[in-house]
Scaffold this active site. Structure first.
Site, PDB file in Angstrom:
ATOM      1  N   SER A 166       0.829  -1.201   0.000  1.00 47.46           N
ATOM      2  CA  SER A 166       0.000   0.000   0.000  1.00 47.46           C
ATOM      3  C   SER A 166       0.863   1.249   0.000  1.00 47.46           C
ATOM      4  O   SER A 166       1.969   1.257   0.558  1.00 47.46           O
ATOM      5  CB  SER A 166      -0.904   0.011   1.245  1.00 47.46           C
ATOM      6  OG  SER A 166      -1.533   1.267   1.417  1.00 47.46           O
ATOM      7  N   TYR A 178      -2.564  -0.269  10.044  1.00 50.38           N
ATOM      8  CA  TYR A 178      -2.708  -0.843   8.706  1.00 50.38           C
ATOM      9  C   TYR A 178      -1.420  -0.667   7.913  1.00 50.38           C
ATOM     10  O   TYR A 178      -0.899  -1.621   7.325  1.00 50.38           O
ATOM     11  CB  TYR A 178      -3.870  -0.182   7.976  1.00 50.38           C
ATOM     12  CG  TYR A 178      -3.918  -0.496   6.495  1.00 50.38           C
ATOM     13  CD1 TYR A 178      -4.242  -1.778   6.055  1.00 50.38           C
ATOM     14  CD2 TYR A 178      -3.625   0.474   5.540  1.00 50.38           C
ATOM     15  CE1 TYR A 178      -4.279  -2.077   4.697  1.00 50.38           C
ATOM     16  CE2 TYR A 178      -3.656   0.179   4.188  1.00 50.38           C
ATOM     17  CZ  TYR A 178      -3.978  -1.088   3.770  1.00 50.38           C
ATOM     18  OH  TYR A 178      -4.006  -1.388   2.435  1.00 50.38           O
TER      19      TYR A 178
END
Length: 326
Positions: free
Chosen positions: A125, A150
């Site tokens: 990501s 995350y």
């Protein structure tokens, strides 16, 4: 070629399954259909995009079930897209990220190692860049100051994959996605949230008072990048420095002002947005921008969809799929 796709009912996963099937690969997918967002969207997504795909209901933390699937399918390559997503959700549900993104990833690495998988391409990501990098983000910049759990789990995935590449010669490629959007997208992300709200005449929350820039990347460009990376496994020699592991940015290389993003949605919806300005949310990043030179050199990655053509497709899909429920 037999490809195992995890997270197959997810936004990127279902589009990747469709593309792999269209080019003639044998595809087996898995998904746990969790309730992070409405599982019915995932079922409808599969029905619309890849009804001919073999999708199994399975969780990555189920080691025995995952091992049985590998033994049955014997995948040549794996596209790992399953993960607990969302920056803000990680602030209130940390254990979901540990289970899926860390424990699940180790389970997958172990099976790829022991079952002789040729190449593992996995989702990372743009969130990994955190506070330590400056736009445009390049793969050589540090990623040791994440802004959310995350992001920390995705950075950990890259380190874990590199370790398996170094120790066991597991060829693997990490893909840092930059704000992916398109039809059948995730309903918790701004493209769908804003499109649905504007269509329904509801207010939208604009964080950091609109002073944000995002490298929005259309789903077709992302799918091309995933398949390009999958088809070009990293090479590696016997030295630690040449471990067969690489990381690529997959973004549009064109950050868009949030206000401009909203204006394109307004134009496509044919009505103005009701904006409610809010302060910056914990864990968010002010700007993202991908340096895609490495992916372009490795497999010809050339994103070609501006928001002016991509966002109207999202608005049209929301109008069609949600209708009065927008």
């Amino acid at each position: 070629m037999t490809i195992l796709v995890t997270g197959a009912a997810g936004f990127i996963g279902a589009h990747v399954c469709r593309a792999l099937l269209d080019r003639g690969d044998a595809v087996v997918g898995l998904d746990n259909y969790n309730d992070y967002y409405d599982p019915q969207i995932k079922r409808d997504r599969i029905k619309a995009l890849c009804p001919d795909a073999d999708i199994r209901v399975l969780d990555l933390v189920d080691r025995d079930g995952l091992a049985a699937l590998f033994d049955e399918v014997k995948p040549d390559r794996v596209v790992h897209l399953a993960a607990q997503a969302g920056v803000r959700y990680s602030l209130t549900h940390p254990h979901a990220y540990v289970d899926s993104n860390l424990v699940g990833f180790v389970n997958l690495l172990e099976l790829c190692r022991h079952r002789g998988v040729q190449h593992l391409a996995y989702a990372s990501s743009s969130s990994v860049y955190g506070d330590s990098a400056t736009p445009p983000f390049s793969e050589d910049q540090r990623i040791d100051q994440p802004r959310s759990l995350y992001a920390a789990t995705k950075a950990a995935n890259e380190l874990m994959a590199h370790t398996y590449a170094h120790l066991y010669r597991l060829h693997s490629t990490g893909l840092r996605f930059f704000t992916v959007y398109g039809p059948w997208g995730r309903p918790d992300m701004a493209p769908l949230l804003f499109s649905r709200a504007v269509l329904a005449g509801r207010p939208i929350e604009v964080f950091n008072h609109g002073r944000m820039r995002r490298d929005f990347t259309f789903i077709a460009d992302i799918v091309a990048g995933v398949l390009g990376a999958l088809d070009h496994p990293p090479e590696g020699g016997i030295s630690p420095e040449s471990a067969p592991h690489r990381v690529f940015n997959l973004g549009n290389h064109t950050p868009v002002e949030l206000e401009r993003f909203i204006a394109v949605i307004e134009q496509a919806a044919g009505r103005p947005a009701q904006k409610v300005y809010k302060p910056m949310q914990p864990g968010d990043m002010v700007e993202t921008m991908a340096d895609t030179a490495r992916a372009r050199a490795a497999f010809g990655f050339e994103p070609a969809t501006p928001i002016e053509s991509g966002l109207p497709q999202v608005v049209a899909w929301c109008r069609d799929y949600f209708g009065d429920r927008a």
